[in-house]
Design an enzyme around this catalytic site. Structure first.
Site, PDB file in Angstrom:
ATOM      1  CE  LYS A 179      11.628  15.348   6.754  1.00 41.59           C
ATOM      2  NZ  LYS A 179      12.248  16.353   5.906  1.00 41.59           N
ATOM      3  CG  ASP A 185      -3.691   8.630   0.425  1.00 43.46           C
ATOM      4  OD1 ASP A 185      -3.630   7.410   0.692  1.00 43.46           O
ATOM      5  OD2 ASP A 185      -4.151   9.463   1.228  1.00 43.46           O
ATOM      6  CB  ILE A 186       0.301   7.837   1.757  1.00 43.57           C
ATOM      7  CG1 ILE A 186       1.683   7.821   2.396  1.00 43.57           C
ATOM      8  CG2 ILE A 186      -0.791   7.745   2.805  1.00 43.57           C
ATOM      9  CD1 ILE A 186       2.022   9.102   3.161  1.00 43.57           C
ATOM     10  CB  ILE A 187       2.053   2.370   1.106  1.00 43.54           C
ATOM     11  CG1 ILE A 187       2.191   1.088   1.913  1.00 43.54           C
ATOM     12  CG2 ILE A 187       3.314   2.650   0.298  1.00 43.54           C
ATOM     13  CD1 ILE A 187       2.107  -0.183   1.093  1.00 43.54           C
ATOM     14  CG  ASP A 188       1.940   4.884   6.950  1.00 42.77           C
ATOM     15  OD1 ASP A 188       1.059   4.017   6.843  1.00 42.77           O
ATOM     16  OD2 ASP A 188       1.757   5.945   7.565  1.00 42.77           O
ATOM     17  CB  THR A 229      -4.804   1.057   4.452  1.00 41.06           C
ATOM     18  OG1 THR A 229      -4.770   1.739   5.708  1.00 41.06           O
ATOM     19  CG2 THR A 229      -6.052   1.432   3.696  1.00 41.06           C
TER      20      THR A 229
HETATM   21  N1  HPA Z   1      -0.279  12.286   6.210  1.00 40.57           N
HETATM   22  C1  HPA Z   1      -1.617  12.095   6.034  1.00 40.57           C
HETATM   23  N2  HPA Z   1      -2.181  10.896   6.032  1.00 40.57           N
HETATM   24  C2  HPA Z   1      -1.373   9.838   6.205  1.00 40.57           C
HETATM   25  C3  HPA Z   1       0.021   9.975   6.378  1.00 40.57           C
HETATM   26  C4  HPA Z   1       0.599  11.272   6.388  1.00 40.57           C
HETATM   27  O1  HPA Z   1       1.831  11.478   6.545  1.00 40.57           O
HETATM   28  N3  HPA Z   1       0.527   8.727   6.495  1.00 40.57           N
HETATM   29  C5  HPA Z   1      -0.538   7.877   6.382  1.00 40.57           C
HETATM   30  N4  HPA Z   1      -1.684   8.525   6.219  1.00 40.57           N
HETATM   31 MG    MG Z   2      -4.886   6.426   2.049  1.00 46.20          MG
END
Ligand code: HPA
Ligand code: MG
Length: 225
Positions: free
Chosen positions: A190, A139-142, A146
């Site tokens: 954010k 879903d997301i990479i920051d 992971t």
């Molecule tokens: N929201 C929810 N889950 C997450 C986020 C976020 O901004 N970043 C990494 N996991």
């Molecule tokens: Mg994820």
């Protein structure tokens, strides 16, 4: 090859820092009304982007067996929408090889912070990975922690080719750089929820991607903190 710009970055839709829609202009469950500050990506835009990503993935991967690996829980909605689109694309182009799905659960977040420790559950069956072409769907990479753990694990299990497909790439410094082959949106730093992403397990059912309000963050804070 995935689409790259002149600097070698993966091309995707850029959501600017100041783009924030009023949530009252969209349909949002009333239980979440005060918990959200703004909306940054509506469901329609996500769906359209997924349709195009499926084409790009197919053009890169071609007609060969593919395992799509869903990183639970956050990517469940993105994953099913992407599988549906890729299935249609492959049928239209009369692909002769199978597409299969697999699931791994990754946990690292508490409240709005990463704990820095990534726990993976469910990726134990060697035969599901060994020698396979794998598209990791997250879903997301920051921070990148992971994704890096997952890529490392499936490499060790003997995956043949590995691609990654990410719904959201957050504009924050990566602690570990990973391949980001297919990306739907590049988003500001954010804390967001919706379309599968949670805050302490809430908001996954929200259809749009929204920024949390301070009220919402306080209301659903975990009891341990
Ligand atoms: N929201 C929810 N889950 C997450 C986020 C976020 O901004 N970043 C990494 N996991
Ligand atoms: Mg994820």
């Amino acid at each position: 090859m995935a689409l790259k710009d002149s600097l070698g970055k993966t091309r995707c839709v850029y959501i600017p820092d100041d783009l924030e829609y009023d949530t009252s202009l969209f349909l949002v469950p009333s239980c979440y009304k005060d918990d959200l500050k703004s909306l940054i990506i509506c469901e329609g835009l996500i769906k359209d982007r997924i349709r195009k990503l499926a084409r790009e993935i197919h053009e890169s991967v071609g007609d060969q067996p593919l395992v799509m690996l869903c990183v639970l829980k956050g990517s469940y909605r993105f994953f099913t929408a992407l599988v549906d689109e890729l299935t249609i694309t492959r049928a239209d182009l009369t692909c002769s090889t199978p597409l299969t799905v697999d699931f791994v659960r990754a946990m690292s977040y508490e409240d709005t912070e990463t704990t820095g420790k990534v726990q993976l559950v469910g990726l134990s069956n060697l035969e599901e990975v060994r020698g396979q072409n794998i598209l990791v769907v997250d879903d997301i990479i920051d921070s990148g922690l992971t994704l890096s753990r997952i890529i490392h694990t499936i490499k060790e299990l003997g995956a043949a080719k590995i691609w990654t497909c990410l719904m959201l790439s957050k504009r924050v410094k990566r602690r570990i750089e990973n391949q980001e082959d297919f990306v739907a949106f590049n988003i500001p730093d954010k804390f967001i929820v919706g379309y599968g992403l949670d805050y302490n397990q809430k908001f996954r059912d929200l259809n749009h991607i929204c920024v949390m309000s301070p009220t919402g963050i306080a209301k659903y804070k975990s009891r341990s903190s």
